[in-house]
Scaffold this active site. Sequence first.
Site, PDB file in Angstrom:
ATOM      1  N   CYS A   1      -2.609  -0.386  -9.217  1.00  0.00           N
ATOM      2  CA  CYS A   1      -3.065   0.714  -8.910  1.00  0.00           C
ATOM      3  C   CYS A   1      -4.201   1.724  -9.736  1.00  0.00           C
ATOM      4  O   CYS A   1      -3.900   1.876 -10.865  1.00  0.00           O
ATOM      5  CB  CYS A   1      -1.678   1.527  -8.834  1.00  0.00           C
ATOM      6  SG  CYS A   1      -1.859   3.191  -7.960  1.00  0.00           S
TER       7      CYS A   1
ATOM      8  N   ASP B   1     -11.619  -6.308   0.477  1.00  0.00           N
ATOM      9  CA  ASP B   1     -12.784  -6.431   1.807  1.00  0.00           C
ATOM     10  C   ASP B   1     -12.361  -7.630   2.634  1.00  0.00           C
ATOM     11  O   ASP B   1     -13.540  -7.917   3.364  1.00  0.00           O
ATOM     12  CB  ASP B   1     -14.169  -6.737   0.961  1.00  0.00           C
ATOM     13  CG  ASP B   1     -14.498  -5.429   0.287  1.00  0.00           C
ATOM     14  OD1 ASP B   1     -13.995  -4.530   0.118  1.00  0.00           O
ATOM     15  OD2 ASP B   1     -15.532  -5.686  -0.568  1.00  0.00           O
TER      16      ASP B   1
ATOM     17  N   MET C   1       0.689  -1.279  -0.023  1.00  0.00           N
ATOM     18  CA  MET C   1      -0.128   0.065  -0.105  1.00  0.00           C
ATOM     19  C   MET C   1       0.819   1.248  -0.171  1.00  0.00           C
ATOM     20  O   MET C   1       1.777   1.402   0.849  1.00  0.00           O
ATOM     21  CB  MET C   1      -0.943  -0.181   1.254  1.00  0.00           C
ATOM     22  CG  MET C   1      -1.985  -1.027   1.301  1.00  0.00           C
ATOM     23  SD  MET C   1      -3.059  -1.026   2.786  1.00  0.00           S
ATOM     24  CE  MET C   1      -2.071  -1.848   3.891  1.00  0.00           C
TER      25      MET C   1
END
Length: 323
Positions: free
Chosen positions: A104, A206, A22
């Site tokens: 990305c 998720d 990230m």
Amino acid sequence: MYLHKLKIGNVELENNLILAPMAGVTNQPFRMICKEFEPGMVCTEMASSKAIFHDDKKTNRLLNTEGEKRPISFQIFGSDEETLGYAANYVSKNADIVDINMGCPAPKVVKNGDGSKLLLDLEQAEKVMKAVVKNSKVPVTLKCRKGWDKDNIVAVEVAKIAERVGISAITIHGRTRTEFYSGKADIEIIKQVKQAVSIPVIGNGDIVDEETAFRMFEQTGVDGIMIGRGSLGNPWIFRKIAHFLETGEKLEDPSNEEKLEIMKRHIDLAVQEKGEIAVKELRKHIAWYTKNLKNSSEFRRSVNQIETKEDLIQKIEEYFKTL
């Protein structure tokens, strides 16, 4: 049943739970904190192949892994074979795995044809994959989204190309680029990819707790899962998911005392790495760690004025005494 070792090329991970790369988050201090909770692998922030090619000092700092527990995946992004081939060769001297970013969604990345933009040009995507595989000294993996938009769902096709050109594993985030992080991740497309190829497939999107991790394994048959936003302020998620997958039981969250100690270790590591400037960068982590705690929004506002490590630790300790 679902928690097991995972082999990617010739690299064996102790388990199949992976910290996602990230940007602006998975720097060395955060990776080291997450490693305390035993994911099978962690990933660096994505690094630009052009920046590596031009020996950019700031990018070289992103790739510092000194003193870290292995294995570590180094993620690179770009869209031309020359710089990606160079970057693959360069980072693979120090990486256990080299990962290509084709997921990305950031405008500044896609405007150069990089990241998820490659999902609109599979011919170029294939050239890029071949260049990285050819130049890397370690196994190569690929992380991508399910497609660019609802009219361009290409994950299965990308996975087949990846397998054909020698990519060792693929991670699928079940959203298109146009969805960014909105809505729900599509589990069905991850299942389709798993059924289409024989290389390991890692599910992403998720996964925020034990149930969502279990569901990803149960409904898709993936070989592993990758956890990104679910780890923010919650690095113990790896231990909790591993325990649940092994026993069917849930572990308690760390106590407030334990959380305070984890935060202080995180601050120490960040300031060791960058000096006091790290205090500003830590504000978002402090906000994530204290989310949903009593009077946390007021506390976070006060933290945003702080610029030294000493003041930050003092402020956090005072706040935790009130809980």
